[in-house]
Scaffold this active site. Structure first.
Site, PDB file in Angstrom:
ATOM      1  N   HIS A   1       0.720  -1.159   0.118  1.00 42.25           N
ATOM      2  CA  HIS A   1      -0.027   0.080   0.036  1.00 42.25           C
ATOM      3  C   HIS A   1       0.710   1.440   0.166  1.00 42.25           C
ATOM      4  O   HIS A   1       0.531   2.314   0.624  1.00 42.25           O
ATOM      5  CB  HIS A   1      -0.829  -0.009   1.310  1.00 42.25           C
ATOM      6  CG  HIS A   1      -2.088   0.608   0.830  1.00 42.25           C
ATOM      7  ND1 HIS A   1      -2.668   2.005   1.201  1.00 42.25           N
ATOM      8  CD2 HIS A   1      -3.277   0.156   0.240  1.00 42.25           C
ATOM      9  CE1 HIS A   1      -3.907   2.111   1.032  1.00 42.25           C
ATOM     10  NE2 HIS A   1      -4.335   1.223   0.131  1.00 42.25           N
TER      11      HIS A   1
ATOM     12  N   HIS B   1      -6.454  -2.592 -11.480  1.00 40.30           N
ATOM     13  CA  HIS B   1      -6.821  -2.131  -9.911  1.00 40.30           C
ATOM     14  C   HIS B   1      -8.077  -1.594 -10.008  1.00 40.30           C
ATOM     15  O   HIS B   1      -8.810  -0.886 -10.869  1.00 40.30           O
ATOM     16  CB  HIS B   1      -5.811  -0.992  -9.716  1.00 40.30           C
ATOM     17  CG  HIS B   1      -6.384  -0.037  -8.299  1.00 40.30           C
ATOM     18  ND1 HIS B   1      -7.072   0.917  -8.184  1.00 40.30           N
ATOM     19  CD2 HIS B   1      -5.743  -0.720  -7.002  1.00 40.30           C
ATOM     20  CE1 HIS B   1      -6.997   1.124  -6.838  1.00 40.30           C
ATOM     21  NE2 HIS B   1      -6.394   0.367  -6.173  1.00 40.30           N
TER      22      HIS B   1
END
Length: 382
Positions: free
Chosen positions: A185, A285
């Site tokens: 992340h 994504h």
């Protein structure tokens, strides 16, 4: 056929939908959003509208080029996300006009269904072994989880051990061949990323995601040298020119352009083809809504290097409303044995519940990501 109106809607949990209307009664839908900056992207779409009214919506390439190149200042998350939502809506219109799924207009499909994975854990993941086993029992063959809580440039090994324990628990509960994707992340800086990557190798992860931020893309090759785990990144890149620099830097095995951030279907298809020339896989994504997911599947259908698709059903961000709430054909997005069939209806393949969209837009969401701090008071990457 001419574009007559463009409408934008802020809907829970954190999305912005775009509707493009035409003079022949057809309308198309897109998702134009940067999570946490939805109102800013909404304003950008509205500002771009003057370039669209009166245009033929079928001239997608020319409209895309006008919005990108005629603006002088270009690229970045806001401008590209606005273009993304408009682009999706134009492809939706064109598919409906020709009564065929969008992928049929892009050369046709090279697969019948797409492998998907499910999110587990949360921002600070816990109880992941049970969650992973539940997803496995539901037919999924892979999951993704956030790897860590906040990490400083050099941090303590108890945080490293906590990550290893969580991943070990998933591997123990699901078996050797279940896919485990681990999302750093962008919370991890290079010194700790190298340690984590090396130590995670024993669990045979499917991939590690954003081990460092793309602004430090020259470091991917160094992280890759520490392990034999595929590295994925790309959700915070916004054009083929951003990805060109990534491919030149090397070290990345899977790219993750976002169909609502990286220029929509038109641009991501080009990015996917670039990646194929570098023998790099595609895994778009998509922690977003149904329109974005269906746009991803159109590109997946025509991209030989597409390997797995993210989707946000059950993700921890979806509070109040979820993916299938906004469509009237949820049966077309049924997951079977870890796969989803390609959309079959014309356009993007989603039938939007406009009444619900209008209702949600009456009380627009104001989603913001949390602001994290380290124990010393300094800002932490979220």
């Amino acid at each position: 056929m001419k574009i007559t109106n463009i409408f934008t809607y802020l809907v829970r949990p954190r999305w912005c939908f775009v509707e493009v209307e035409t003079d022949n009664g057809l309308s198309g839908w897109g998702e134009a959003v940067i999570e946490g900056k939805a109102s800013t992207v909404k304003a950008c779409v509205e500002e771009m509208s003057e370039y669209l009214i009166g245009r033929d919506p079928q001239n997608i390439e020319d409209i895309w080029t006008t919005l990108y190149r005629a603006a002088f200042y270009r690229g970045g998350p806001i401008l590209m996300s606005a273009i993304s939502g408009i682009d999706q809506a134009l492809w939706d219109i064109k598919g409906k006009y020709y009564q065929t799924p969008v992928y049929e207009l892009m050369g046709g499909k090279c697969r019948d269904r797409m492998k998907i994975y499910s999110w587990i854990g949360g921002d600070r993941p816990s109880d992941v072994a049970r969650a992973a086993k539940e997803r496995q029992d539901a037919g999924f063959s892979a999951v993704k989880m956030n790897a860590t809580e906040e990490l400083q440039f050099i941090d303590s090994y108890d945080k490293i051990d906590a990550v290893l324990e969580r991943v070990a628990s998933i591997r123990e509960s699901t078996g050797k061949y279940f896919g485990i994707a681990i999302d750093f992340h962008g919370r991890v800086h290079k010194p700790m990323a190298k340690i984590l990557a090396k130590k995670l190798e024993e669990f045979d992860p499917m991939f590690i995601e954003e081990p460092v931020l793309c602004e430090n893309m020259e470091d991917f090759k160094e992280v890759a040298s520490c392990c034999n785990i595929p590295i994925a990144t790309g959700e915070r890149l916004f054009s083929r020119w951003d990805f060109k620099r990534l491919f030149a830097a090397g070290g990345v095995d899977i790219i993750q352009p976002d169909l609502s951030h990286a220029g929509g279907i038109t641009e991501v298809k080009k990015i996917a083809s670039m990646a194929e020339a570098y023998d790099v896989a595609l895994a778009p994504h998509c922690p977003l809504g149904p329109i974005a997911l269906s746009a991803c599947l159109q590109v997946d259908a025509t991209s030989y290097n597409a390997c797995i698709q993210e989707q946000s059903i059950g993700i921890h961000y979806n509070v109040g409303k979820s993916v299938l709430d906004y469509i009237t054909n949820p049966e077309d997005f049924k997951f079977t044995n870890g796969f989803v069939d390609l959309p079959k209806k014309p356009g993007l393949g989603v039938e939007i519940n406009k009444a619900l969209v209008l209702e949600e837009n009456q009380t627009p969401h104001h989603w913001k990501n949390p602001v994290w701090r380290h124990r010393d008071g300094s800002i932490a990457e979220w």
